[in-house]
Design an enzyme around this catalytic site. Structure first.
Site, PDB file in Angstrom:
ATOM      1  N   PHE A   9       1.163  -1.461  -5.011  1.00 56.88           N
ATOM      2  CA  PHE A   9       0.581  -2.705  -4.492  1.00 56.88           C
ATOM      3  C   PHE A   9       0.839  -2.912  -3.009  1.00 56.88           C
ATOM      4  O   PHE A   9       0.147  -3.691  -2.358  1.00 56.88           O
ATOM      5  CB  PHE A   9       1.134  -3.910  -5.265  1.00 56.88           C
ATOM      6  CG  PHE A   9       2.586  -4.214  -4.978  1.00 56.88           C
ATOM      7  CD1 PHE A   9       2.961  -4.903  -3.833  1.00 56.88           C
ATOM      8  CD2 PHE A   9       3.587  -3.801  -5.859  1.00 56.88           C
ATOM      9  CE1 PHE A   9       4.296  -5.173  -3.568  1.00 56.88           C
ATOM     10  CE2 PHE A   9       4.923  -4.059  -5.594  1.00 56.88           C
ATOM     11  CZ  PHE A   9       5.280  -4.747  -4.447  1.00 56.88           C
ATOM     12  N   LYS A  67      -6.467   5.421  -9.494  1.00 58.92           N
ATOM     13  CA  LYS A  67      -6.048   4.272 -10.299  1.00 58.92           C
ATOM     14  C   LYS A  67      -5.144   3.406  -9.416  1.00 58.92           C
ATOM     15  O   LYS A  67      -3.951   3.661  -9.276  1.00 58.92           O
ATOM     16  CB  LYS A  67      -5.291   4.692 -11.560  1.00 58.92           C
ATOM     17  CG  LYS A  67      -5.145   3.525 -12.529  1.00 58.92           C
ATOM     18  CD  LYS A  67      -3.895   3.561 -13.347  1.00 58.92           C
ATOM     19  CE  LYS A  67      -2.658   3.150 -12.629  1.00 58.92           C
ATOM     20  NZ  LYS A  67      -2.618   1.737 -12.161  1.00 58.92           N
ATOM     21  N   SER A  99       8.082   2.941  -7.529  1.00 56.21           N
ATOM     22  CA  SER A  99       9.540   2.856  -7.631  1.00 56.21           C
ATOM     23  C   SER A  99      10.114   4.170  -8.160  1.00 56.21           C
ATOM     24  O   SER A  99       9.411   4.970  -8.790  1.00 56.21           O
ATOM     25  CB  SER A  99       9.926   1.718  -8.585  1.00 56.21           C
ATOM     26  OG  SER A  99       9.559   2.070  -9.903  1.00 56.21           O
ATOM     27  N   CYS A 117       8.134   1.103   1.576  1.00 54.51           N
ATOM     28  CA  CYS A 117       9.157   2.071   1.194  1.00 54.51           C
ATOM     29  C   CYS A 117       9.933   2.567   2.407  1.00 54.51           C
ATOM     30  O   CYS A 117      10.948   3.225   2.257  1.00 54.51           O
ATOM     31  CB  CYS A 117       8.554   3.234   0.425  1.00 54.51           C
ATOM     32  SG  CYS A 117       7.338   4.154   1.349  1.00 54.51           S
ATOM     33  N   GLU A 146      17.379  -0.987  -4.278  1.00 58.84           N
ATOM     34  CA  GLU A 146      16.225  -1.421  -3.492  1.00 58.84           C
ATOM     35  C   GLU A 146      15.884  -2.875  -3.826  1.00 58.84           C
ATOM     36  O   GLU A 146      15.746  -3.229  -5.000  1.00 58.84           O
ATOM     37  CB  GLU A 146      15.031  -0.512  -3.807  1.00 58.84           C
ATOM     38  CG  GLU A 146      13.813  -0.807  -2.974  1.00 58.84           C
ATOM     39  CD  GLU A 146      12.724   0.244  -3.162  1.00 58.84           C
ATOM     40  OE1 GLU A 146      12.527   0.688  -4.309  1.00 58.84           O
ATOM     41  OE2 GLU A 146      12.076   0.597  -2.167  1.00 58.84           O
TER      42      GLU A 146
END
Lengths: 483, 120
Positions: free
Chosen positions: A150, A174, A227, A282, A383
């Site tokens: 996202f 996707k 993740s 990230c 994180e």
């Protein structure tokens, strides 16, 4: 009536076979802007079949012609640049400048793919043995797919698809069900290119669609960004099913600030690295390690600069930090801040409870700073993926490198210094895939490979650059002797 | 008045300024200056699109729209000179605040162009 998104399969916009739809929220206004289908195995199977049929014709199209489609794609993306940027803001919550920057970087990947007629070339040796010539050729592999996150709903998908298709493969995207609209407009643009049906396909959805892609025997390889726990599952599932896979995971990016650094200028860049995209990237700066005397100075300057950031709706040009992606993300981030406080960190700047006029229900978390963070605290290790910056102390350069290399992640790390010697040692010794020297977001350009080390990456070949060409092609050696 | 505190805020202000100048000079009947402003507007849109560097976006401080109040109702020669003087000052002020050299170069060039028009 909220618009229901369709899949793009075999050159047509088609409804999913599912009855289940996920609402897509604007995280600032809380408005439901669309509903994304939770596509099924049947939907994915249809996309794979369309891509397989298209592959036979597409791979025979000269690479120059395939690259020409990307020339047209780039032109249309430039024409629709502002439209795409606004959609990124509306579904993700970042600022319009950040969205424009994201779209720009996505287009750079298209630029890279345009160079494929040159980049795909290989080599050969005449008379490798008496009268025998040997050459290497690259061939496309088949159907590839991407499962994307996202936080960069336009850029990350575009890291992969242009290179894959110009190499001669066909593709299935996707996107994240939280942010599917950037890919919807992208596929509307791709439709205008009039490529053969089935070369590019779009299947919305969540876990079911992802599993269908990973388990489908017709898919040759999968690219993933998300993740680390999910990246590991993706890597294992794809490997078990005999696919190529590149799975980019999470991060905990450290920034060492040396006593000889220009503190004000360094902090300005670090603030951008920590709070840009509301910390949801990230490569976001997560932990600043103040070395020696730098600790107090950098802490004070960080507080000064971060507290002045203007938080608001991303479409307002004066907003310097937007929302996080959802209310659930906001809750998770606020829980992590609380966890840090409970563990003994000092809460120097608290972004919880921030209210933005006109957007009272929005998923806002203000800039947050936790100092006196210790290596064993959860906020130092895990994180957070939000606008929370931890500050740690190291006695010297050696101590800073030790702290950084203890992390289970290895996506990026940066050093701010005026010492070439320290910068070189940092590059040499720190275990991270992307190293920054006096830059907080160590993001490789499209022609360089992008990927981390340790738990930040599962696979062999990184995304972007020469690695992507390796990933999307099969090398074949031809040994010729004419008698 | 909103602050000019981001790359986008500055570039969008500049784009809107040139757009206003197109209308202003059309109203004055100076088609040449209107065309020049339109060319600058178009180029600024390109600069905003091509020079936004996601990894070095930094907050900008010390600039405010309120410091650049244009009177587009005054179409006299003195009024035109005043408008161009403020435009030149705007570009001079913002150029060093942008940390992308290519954008900085264009903004500096436009400061010179507006300064020239102010003194014409």
């Amino acid at each position: 009536m909220v618009r229901k998104l369709k899949n793009y399969i075999g050159g047509e916009w088609v409804e999913s076979t599912t009855d289940t739809y996920t609402p897509v929220h604007n995280p600032a206004t809380c408005e439901v802007v669309a509903e994304a289908p939770e596509s099924t195995y049947e939907d994915m199977d249809r996309a794979v079949q369309a891509a397989q049929v298209a592959f036979e014709e597409w791979r025979r199209m000269p690479v120059l012609n395939r690259a020409q489609y990307m020339h047209h794609f780039k032109t249309l993306l430039e024409d629709r640049f502002e439209d795409i940027s606004r959609i990124v803001v509306e579904e993700n919550g970042k600022t319009i400048d950040e969205a424009r920057g994201e779209v720009r970087r996505g287009i750079e990947s298209v630029d890279y793919a345009i160079g494929m007629p040159f980049l795909m070339r290989n080599d050969g040796v005449e008379d490798i043995s008496s009268g025998i010539d040997e050459t290497t050729i690259r061939q496309p592999v088949g159907v590839f797919g991407a499962i994307t996150p996202f936080n960069f709903p336009f850029m990350v998908p575009i890291w992969f698809m242009p290179t894959a298709i110009v190499c001669g493969n066909t593709y299935i995207m996707k996107p994240s069900p939280q942010t599917p609209l950037s890919m919807e407009i992208t596929y509307e643009i791709l439709e205008e290119l009039d490529m053969p049906e089935g070369v590019v396909n779009l299947v919305h959805g969540g876990k079911d669609a992802a599993m269908a892609m990973m388990e489908h025997p017709g898919v040759a390889g999968v690219s993933f960004v998300g993740s680390s726990p999910v990246a590991k599952i993706i890597y294992e599932t794809c490997s078990r099913n005999g696919k190529r896979v590149q799975a980019q995971g999470g991060a905990k990016n450290y920034i060492a600030v040396m006593p000889d650094a220009d503190i004000a200028a360094s902090v300005k860049n670090i603030v951008g690295a920590a709070y840009g995209c509301a910390g949801q990237r990230c490569l976001a700066a997560a932990v600043v390690v103040g070395v020696g005397d730098a600790y107090d100075k950098v802490r004070e300057e960080l507080i000064n600069q971060a507290r002045n950031l203007q938080v608001g709706y991303g479409l307002d040009e004066t907003t310097q930090m937007g929302t996080v992606v959802s209310d659930a993300a906001k809750q998770r981030i606020e829980n992590m801040i609380e966890q840090g406080v409970k563990e003994g960190a000092s809460l120097d700047l608290d972004g919880r409870g921030i209210v933005v006029n006109g957007f009272e229900g929005g998923s806002f978390v203000g800039p947050t700073i936790l100092s006196d963070v210790k290596p064993d605290m959860v906020v130092a290790k895990e994180e957070i993926f939000g606008p929370v910056l931890s500050i740690m102390r190291a006695d010297d350069f050696e101590g800073a490198v030790d702290i950084i290399n203890q992390s289970k992640y290895g996506n990026a790390a940066s050093i701010f210094t005026s010492s070439g010697k320290d910068a070189r040692e940092f590059k040499y010794r720190v275990n991270a895939g992307n190293i920054g020297v006096n830059i907080g977001v160590a993001a490789p350009s499209a022609s360089f490979p992008f990927g981390g080390q340790k738990d930040s990456f599962f696979g062999d070949l990184h995304g972007q650059g020469p690695d992507s060409i390796e990933f999307f092609t099969e090398r074949k050696v031809v040994i010729e002797r004419w008698i | 008045m909103p602050s000019l505190n981001t790359f986008g805020a500055i570039m969008t202000f500049a784009i809107n300024l040139e757009n206003d100048l197109v209308d202003y000079y059309r109203a004055v009947g100076d088609t040449e200056r209107a065309a020049e402003a339109d060319k600058r507007r178009s180029n600024l849109e390109r600069v905003r699109r091509e020079n936004v560097v996601e990894i070095t976006l930094e907050a900008i401080d010390g600039l405010d729209e309120a410091d650049y109040a244009f009177n587009f109702d005054d179409t006299s020669e003195a009024g035109q000179s005043a408008v161009e003087t403020i435009a030149a000052r705007f570009y001079e002020d913002v150029a060093p605040k942008i940390n992308v050299r290519q954008a900085q170069r264009v903004l500096s060039r436009y400061a010179g162009q507006h300064s020239g028009l102010a003194n014409a």
